[in-house]
Design a protein around this motif. Structure first.
Motif, PDB file in Angstrom:
ATOM      1  N   SER A   1       0.821  -1.203   0.000  1.00 16.60           N
ATOM      2  CA  SER A   1       0.000   0.000   0.000  1.00 16.60           C
ATOM      3  C   SER A   1       0.860   1.260   0.000  1.00 16.60           C
ATOM      4  CB  SER A   1      -0.928  -0.002   1.220  1.00 16.60           C
ATOM      5  OG  SER A   1      -1.767   1.112   1.201  1.00 16.60           O
ATOM      6  N   ARG A   2       1.920   1.263   0.772  1.00 22.24           N
ATOM      7  CA  ARG A   2       2.822   2.417   0.825  1.00 22.24           C
ATOM      8  C   ARG A   2       3.477   2.653  -0.535  1.00 22.24           C
ATOM      9  NH1 ARG A   2       8.119   2.041   4.267  1.00 22.24           N
ATOM     10  NH2 ARG A   2       6.627   1.157   5.718  1.00 22.24           N
ATOM     11  N   TYR A   3       3.955   1.595  -1.173  1.00 21.81           N
ATOM     12  CA  TYR A   3       4.621   1.747  -2.471  1.00 21.81           C
ATOM     13  C   TYR A   3       3.638   2.169  -3.555  1.00 21.81           C
ATOM     14  CZ  TYR A   3       8.460  -0.632  -0.099  1.00 21.81           C
ATOM     15  OH  TYR A   3       9.452  -0.975   0.781  1.00 21.81           O
ATOM     16  N   LEU A   4       2.425   1.670  -3.492  1.00 27.29           N
ATOM     17  CA  LEU A   4       1.388   2.091  -4.434  1.00 27.29           C
ATOM     18  C   LEU A   4       1.196   3.603  -4.322  1.00 27.29           C
ATOM     19  CD1 LEU A   4      -1.404   1.108  -6.120  1.00 27.29           C
ATOM     20  CD2 LEU A   4      -2.349   1.913  -3.971  1.00 27.29           C
ATOM     21  N   SER A   5       1.055   4.084  -3.122  1.00 25.75           N
ATOM     22  CA  SER A   5       0.854   5.515  -2.888  1.00 25.75           C
ATOM     23  C   SER A   5       2.057   6.328  -3.362  1.00 25.75           C
ATOM     24  CB  SER A   5       0.603   5.756  -1.399  1.00 25.75           C
ATOM     25  OG  SER A   5       0.431   7.117  -1.138  1.00 25.75           O
ATOM     26  N   GLN A   6       3.257   5.866  -3.057  1.00 28.16           N
ATOM     27  CA  GLN A   6       4.459   6.588  -3.473  1.00 28.16           C
ATOM     28  C   GLN A   6       4.569   6.663  -4.994  1.00 28.16           C
ATOM     29  OE1 GLN A   6       7.255   4.284  -0.878  1.00 28.16           O
ATOM     30  NE2 GLN A   6       8.162   6.312  -0.559  1.00 28.16           N
ATOM     31  N   LEU A   7       4.323   5.553  -5.670  1.00 26.41           N
ATOM     32  CA  LEU A   7       4.393   5.550  -7.135  1.00 26.41           C
ATOM     33  C   LEU A   7       3.384   6.518  -7.734  1.00 26.41           C
ATOM     34  CD1 LEU A   7       4.850   1.730  -7.744  1.00 26.41           C
ATOM     35  CD2 LEU A   7       6.472   3.517  -8.438  1.00 26.41           C
TER      36      LEU A   7
ATOM     37  N   VAL B   1      10.750   1.548 -16.323  1.00 31.37           N
ATOM     38  CA  VAL B   1      10.536   2.790 -15.577  1.00 31.37           C
ATOM     39  C   VAL B   1       9.818   2.523 -14.252  1.00 31.37           C
ATOM     40  CG1 VAL B   1       9.233   4.964 -15.577  1.00 31.37           C
ATOM     41  CG2 VAL B   1      10.584   4.323 -17.576  1.00 31.37           C
ATOM     42  N   VAL B   2       8.735   1.770 -14.301  1.00 29.79           N
ATOM     43  CA  VAL B   2       7.964   1.491 -13.087  1.00 29.79           C
ATOM     44  C   VAL B   2       8.797   0.667 -12.108  1.00 29.79           C
ATOM     45  CG1 VAL B   2       5.918   0.325 -12.183  1.00 29.79           C
ATOM     46  CG2 VAL B   2       5.747   1.704 -14.268  1.00 29.79           C
ATOM     47  N   GLU B   3       9.477  -0.351 -12.612  1.00 26.37           N
ATOM     48  CA  GLU B   3      10.295  -1.193 -11.737  1.00 26.37           C
ATOM     49  C   GLU B   3      11.422  -0.398 -11.077  1.00 26.37           C
ATOM     50  OE1 GLU B   3      13.158  -5.130 -12.028  1.00 26.37           O
ATOM     51  OE2 GLU B   3      11.564  -4.863 -13.522  1.00 26.37           O
ATOM     52  N   ARG B   4      12.134   0.431 -11.831  1.00 25.13           N
ATOM     53  CA  ARG B   4      13.219   1.229 -11.255  1.00 25.13           C
ATOM     54  C   ARG B   4      12.718   2.137 -10.130  1.00 25.13           C
ATOM     55  NH1 ARG B   4      15.292   4.961 -14.505  1.00 25.13           N
ATOM     56  NH2 ARG B   4      13.813   4.601 -16.166  1.00 25.13           N
ATOM     57  N   HIS B   5      11.565   2.766 -10.347  1.00 27.25           N
ATOM     58  CA  HIS B   5      11.019   3.647  -9.307  1.00 27.25           C
ATOM     59  C   HIS B   5      10.602   2.842  -8.079  1.00 27.25           C
ATOM     60  CE1 HIS B   5      11.023   6.661 -12.474  1.00 27.25           C
ATOM     61  NE2 HIS B   5      10.916   7.554 -11.505  1.00 27.25           N
ATOM     62  N   LEU B   6       9.966   1.706  -8.283  1.00 24.80           N
ATOM     63  CA  LEU B   6       9.559   0.875  -7.153  1.00 24.80           C
ATOM     64  C   LEU B   6      10.775   0.444  -6.340  1.00 24.80           C
ATOM     65  CD1 LEU B   6       7.539  -0.779  -5.497  1.00 24.80           C
ATOM     66  CD2 LEU B   6       7.777  -2.595  -7.211  1.00 24.80           C
ATOM     67  N   VAL B   7      11.801  -0.041  -7.011  1.00 27.12           N
ATOM     68  CA  VAL B   7      13.007  -0.494  -6.310  1.00 27.12           C
ATOM     69  C   VAL B   7      13.657   0.660  -5.546  1.00 27.12           C
ATOM     70  CG1 VAL B   7      15.348  -1.384  -6.681  1.00 27.12           C
ATOM     71  CG2 VAL B   7      13.397  -2.459  -7.836  1.00 27.12           C
TER      72      VAL B   7
ATOM     73  N   PHE C   1      12.087   3.270  -4.252  1.00 31.57           N
ATOM     74  CA  PHE C   1      11.267   3.554  -3.082  1.00 31.57           C
ATOM     75  C   PHE C   1      11.415   2.480  -2.012  1.00 31.57           C
ATOM     76  CE2 PHE C   1       8.257   5.835  -6.185  1.00 31.57           C
ATOM     77  CZ  PHE C   1       8.937   7.029  -6.044  1.00 31.57           C
ATOM     78  N   ALA C   2      11.721   1.259  -2.421  1.00 30.29           N
ATOM     79  CA  ALA C   2      11.807   0.117  -1.499  1.00 30.29           C
ATOM     80  C   ALA C   2      13.255  -0.198  -1.138  1.00 30.29           C
ATOM     81  CB  ALA C   2      11.143  -1.092  -2.145  1.00 30.29           C
ATOM     82  N   PHE C   3      14.080   0.818  -0.982  1.00 30.02           N
ATOM     83  CA  PHE C   3      15.512   0.596  -0.768  1.00 30.02           C
ATOM     84  C   PHE C   3      15.821  -0.188   0.506  1.00 30.02           C
ATOM     85  CE2 PHE C   3      14.549   4.616   1.237  1.00 30.02           C
ATOM     86  CZ  PHE C   3      15.267   4.584   2.428  1.00 30.02           C
ATOM     87  N   ARG C   4      14.887  -0.259   1.437  1.00 31.68           N
ATOM     88  CA  ARG C   4      15.123  -0.980   2.694  1.00 31.68           C
ATOM     89  C   ARG C   4      14.871  -2.481   2.580  1.00 31.68           C
ATOM     90  NH1 ARG C   4      12.645   3.870   4.711  1.00 31.68           N
ATOM     91  NH2 ARG C   4      14.177   5.036   5.912  1.00 31.68           N
ATOM     92  N   GLU C   5      14.352  -2.917   1.450  1.00 26.73           N
ATOM     93  CA  GLU C   5      14.100  -4.342   1.265  1.00 26.73           C
ATOM     94  C   GLU C   5      14.466  -4.740  -0.163  1.00 26.73           C
ATOM     95  OE1 GLU C   5       9.883  -5.698   1.021  1.00 26.73           O
ATOM     96  OE2 GLU C   5       9.399  -3.579   1.253  1.00 26.73           O
ATOM     97  N   THR C   6      14.672  -6.019  -0.358  1.00 24.76           N
ATOM     98  CA  THR C   6      14.984  -6.535  -1.684  1.00 24.76           C
ATOM     99  C   THR C   6      13.702  -7.103  -2.280  1.00 24.76           C
ATOM    100  OG1 THR C   6      17.215  -7.092  -0.988  1.00 24.76           O
ATOM    101  CG2 THR C   6      16.403  -8.152  -2.980  1.00 24.76           C
ATOM    102  N   LEU C   7      13.272  -6.505  -3.372  1.00 20.25           N
ATOM    103  CA  LEU C   7      12.040  -6.942  -4.021  1.00 20.25           C
ATOM    104  C   LEU C   7      12.350  -7.817  -5.224  1.00 20.25           C
ATOM    105  CD1 LEU C   7       9.948  -3.643  -4.072  1.00 20.25           C
ATOM    106  CD2 LEU C   7       9.884  -5.490  -2.400  1.00 20.25           C
ATOM    107  N   SER C   8      11.473  -8.751  -5.487  1.00 21.02           N
ATOM    108  CA  SER C   8      11.560  -9.575  -6.689  1.00 21.02           C
ATOM    109  C   SER C   8      10.449  -9.136  -7.640  1.00 21.02           C
ATOM    110  CB  SER C   8      11.390 -11.057  -6.324  1.00 21.02           C
ATOM    111  OG  SER C   8      11.393 -11.841  -7.492  1.00 21.02           O
ATOM    112  N   VAL C   9      10.839  -8.500  -8.746  1.00 23.92           N
ATOM    113  CA  VAL C   9       9.883  -8.019  -9.739  1.00 23.92           C
ATOM    114  C   VAL C   9      10.053  -8.874 -10.989  1.00 23.92           C
ATOM    115  CG1 VAL C   9       9.072  -6.046 -11.075  1.00 23.92           C
ATOM    116  CG2 VAL C   9      10.061  -5.690  -8.788  1.00 23.92           C
ATOM    117  N   ASP C  10       9.148  -9.803 -11.181  1.00 24.78           N
ATOM    118  CA  ASP C  10       9.205 -10.715 -12.328  1.00 24.78           C
ATOM    119  C   ASP C  10       8.020 -10.422 -13.234  1.00 24.78           C
ATOM    120  OD1 ASP C  10      11.502 -12.176 -11.426  1.00 24.78           O
ATOM    121  OD2 ASP C  10      10.201 -13.184  -9.985  1.00 24.78           O
ATOM    122  N   TRP C  11       8.299  -9.800 -14.369  1.00 23.31           N
ATOM    123  CA  TRP C  11       7.245  -9.464 -15.322  1.00 23.31           C
ATOM    124  C   TRP C  11       6.913 -10.682 -16.169  1.00 23.31           C
ATOM    125  CZ3 TRP C  11       4.762  -4.952 -14.930  1.00 23.31           C
ATOM    126  CH2 TRP C  11       5.403  -3.891 -14.268  1.00 23.31           C
ATOM    127  N   ARG C  12       5.642 -10.839 -16.486  1.00 17.54           N
ATOM    128  CA  ARG C  12       5.196 -11.923 -17.355  1.00 17.54           C
ATOM    129  C   ARG C  12       4.058 -11.402 -18.234  1.00 17.54           C
ATOM    130  NH1 ARG C  12       3.264 -12.379 -12.442  1.00 17.54           N
ATOM    131  NH2 ARG C  12       1.097 -12.902 -12.063  1.00 17.54           N
TER     132      ARG C  12
END
Length: 100
Positions: free
Chosen positions: A14-20, A73-79, A81-92
């Motif tokens: 929810s926080r990342y959605l709002s930030q984006l 673009v979207v993935e770079r911004h999300l990552v 914003f989420a610098f405190r955690e390691t996210l796995s963004v797998d597009w399909r």
């Protein structure tokens, strides 16, 4: 062109959605609703929806090249914003309705 989607596991969806949405709203048309939103890029749309532990992202673009660019673009911004955690963004490729 089929849309692309990614379901990112995070307790802060929810926080990342709002930030984006707030970030891109400075330069692009953005629609915000409770728990979801859309970013209208010139070459496509990114739809977002947050569940308690998952951020759903979907990109619909005019062609494959623009889809790849918007995903990046979207993935770079999300990552960023989420610098405190390691996210796995797998597009399909997504073959589902226009709602996230």
């Amino acid at each position: 062109m089929n849309p692309a989607q990614s379901d990112v596991a995070t307790p802060h969806a929810s926080r990342y959605l709002s930030q984006l949405l707030k970030h891109f709203a400075h330069k692009l048309p953005v629609e915000m609703e409770e728990g979801s939103g859309r970013i209208a890029f010139p070459a496509g749309v990114c739809s977002l929806a947050a569940e308690p532990d998952v951020l759903h992202m979907r990109v619909d673009a005019v062609d494959d090249a623009e889809c790849g660019r918007l995903m990046n673009v979207v993935e770079r911004h999300l990552v960023r914003f989420a610098f405190r955690e390691t996210l796995s963004v797998d597009w399909r490729t997504a073959a589902w309705s226009t709602e996230p």
